[in-house]
Design an enzyme around this catalytic site. Sequence first.
Site, PDB file in Angstrom:
ATOM      1  N   CYS A 183       0.844  -1.195   0.000  1.00 23.94           N
ATOM      2  CA  CYS A 183       0.000   0.000   0.000  1.00 23.94           C
ATOM      3  C   CYS A 183       0.882   1.250   0.000  1.00 23.94           C
ATOM      4  O   CYS A 183       1.825   1.354   0.795  1.00 23.94           O
ATOM      5  CB  CYS A 183      -0.913   0.000   1.220  1.00 23.94           C
ATOM      6  N   CYS A 216       0.310   4.991   6.744  1.00 26.88           N
ATOM      7  CA  CYS A 216      -0.353   4.886   8.053  1.00 26.88           C
ATOM      8  C   CYS A 216       0.596   4.214   9.039  1.00 26.88           C
ATOM      9  O   CYS A 216       1.095   3.108   8.789  1.00 26.88           O
ATOM     10  CB  CYS A 216      -1.650   4.090   7.924  1.00 26.88           C
ATOM     11  N   CYS A 271       0.100   0.460  10.269  1.00 31.66           N
ATOM     12  CA  CYS A 271      -0.279  -0.588   9.317  1.00 31.66           C
ATOM     13  C   CYS A 271       0.915  -1.367   8.774  1.00 31.66           C
ATOM     14  O   CYS A 271       1.839  -0.786   8.198  1.00 31.66           O
ATOM     15  CB  CYS A 271      -1.070   0.030   8.169  1.00 31.66           C
ATOM     16  N   CYS A 310     -16.324  -9.693   4.571  1.00 33.46           N
ATOM     17  CA  CYS A 310     -15.661  -8.423   4.293  1.00 33.46           C
ATOM     18  C   CYS A 310     -14.346  -8.683   3.561  1.00 33.46           C
ATOM     19  O   CYS A 310     -13.596  -9.589   3.925  1.00 33.46           O
ATOM     20  CB  CYS A 310     -15.391  -7.674   5.587  1.00 33.46           C
ATOM     21  N   CYS A 312     -19.185  -6.663   2.489  1.00 33.75           N
ATOM     22  CA  CYS A 312     -18.564  -5.375   2.775  1.00 33.75           C
ATOM     23  C   CYS A 312     -17.172  -5.366   2.143  1.00 33.75           C
ATOM     24  O   CYS A 312     -16.496  -6.402   2.115  1.00 33.75           O
ATOM     25  CB  CYS A 312     -18.466  -5.169   4.287  1.00 33.75           C
ATOM     26  N   CYS A 322     -19.774   1.971   6.783  1.00 35.58           N
ATOM     27  CA  CYS A 322     -19.120   1.343   7.925  1.00 35.58           C
ATOM     28  C   CYS A 322     -17.877   2.173   8.206  1.00 35.58           C
ATOM     29  O   CYS A 322     -16.939   2.194   7.401  1.00 35.58           O
ATOM     30  CB  CYS A 322     -18.753  -0.102   7.585  1.00 35.58           C
ATOM     31  N   ARG A 337     -19.143  -2.658  16.224  1.00 37.22           N
ATOM     32  CA  ARG A 337     -18.454  -3.914  15.933  1.00 37.22           C
ATOM     33  C   ARG A 337     -17.118  -3.988  16.670  1.00 37.22           C
ATOM     34  O   ARG A 337     -16.259  -3.136  16.498  1.00 37.22           O
ATOM     35  CB  ARG A 337     -18.238  -4.054  14.418  1.00 37.22           C
TER      36      ARG A 337
END
Length: 429
Positions: A111, A115, A118, A157, A191, A251, A323
């Site tokens: 990616c 972040c 991550c 998901c 999702c 979400c 959640r």
Amino acid sequence: MALRLLAQAASGPSGSLPALVRLSRSVTSSSTAQQAAQPQVAEQHDVQDSLPRWQRELGVVRNDWTREEVTEVYSTPLLDLVYKAATVHRMYSDPAMVQRCTLLSIKTGGCPENCSYCSQSSHWSEDTGLKAEKLLGLEEVYEAAVRAREAGSTRFCMGAAWRGPSQVGPRQWERVLEMVRRIRGLGMEVCTTLGMVTPDQARDLRSAGLTAYNHNLDTSPEYYGKITTTRKYEDRLATLEAVRDAGISVCAGGIIGLGEGEEDRVGLLLQLATLPAHPESVPINRLVAVKGTPLQDMASPSGLDLVRCVATARVVMPRTVVRLSAGRLELTESDQALAFMAGANSIFDGDKLLTTPNNDRNEDERMFELLGLKSRPAFLPYDAGNDSSRSFDAPAPPAASAAAAAPAEGDACCGGGCGSGKRQQAAAV
């Protein structure tokens, strides 16, 4: 009335003096009790009027929360906060019903975002040792969804380590859309968390049958720049707007334990609670510190810290599904039980959430049995969010009308590693 009763007693066969005295005392006592009750009722009204608005209107769905109000909710003594949250939870939900979801990484690593929590960021790949992988094949993902359904999950998901679909070609994008179609055909909610999407991409996902789109805000607007510098908070909000306008349920949640202060947890929940419509789902994650990331030495917040965030989310977003997501592995059953009491009504199961370990399914089944919990079926109507989970064949609404059609309640991926219709707003309690 009292005189009439005395007269009747005097003229009747039992009109003796002792009887009259007893009746007189009874009438006097009743009258005195009524007079005493009147100040008590007035006093109760005075107490009710003196309560802050959020307590007077506990359970009412609103989008005009202030920072001061959310701070006051968050700062309420924990047991009192859990009690109030549990009260709200029972206004809209069956407290024993908890949805089980499965999260699969369909494109791991590489990616371009930075972040700091991550493991999938290419910025930390040399330190984490996580290599970029290709997008999984359609059949592999479909078979994983079948296994998840057989194990009891009702929502599947899929997460991709992308900045957004715009960075990939049309063939990969079409493969993702076909994954959505095939898994939706299994009777599961679907999702995805694919990074930032444009309005056109959101409508493509809606047409494919997507139930919900996850795009976490991570933390407060004020703290966000300390977590990533490759995108802005406004980029996050723009994706949520595109998703909402396409008719897909939103979400969006965040992560606690990023080094933020309590005011940033308040700021995150305030941001979510004041969106044009409350998200259908709010995942709340505890940081899973990954070796090689800038936050590798950060200590995870306690289970009670998580419970406080869950309870606050339940009070300020009464109809939203809260959640329990990443970081649940280190929680005790008691921690989780308190979180369910405070309003959590979903977990992610399976042995992995994207790249981080998760609770064993057998352990979750034992916990469900111990706590008397039952699995939420797929497509049970949600009280918050758009209606995409209810009508598979309905076309995506035009962007201009979608906001008006939304209910009036308003990458950390899907977990940091991420009734028969609408109920009326609860009356003030």
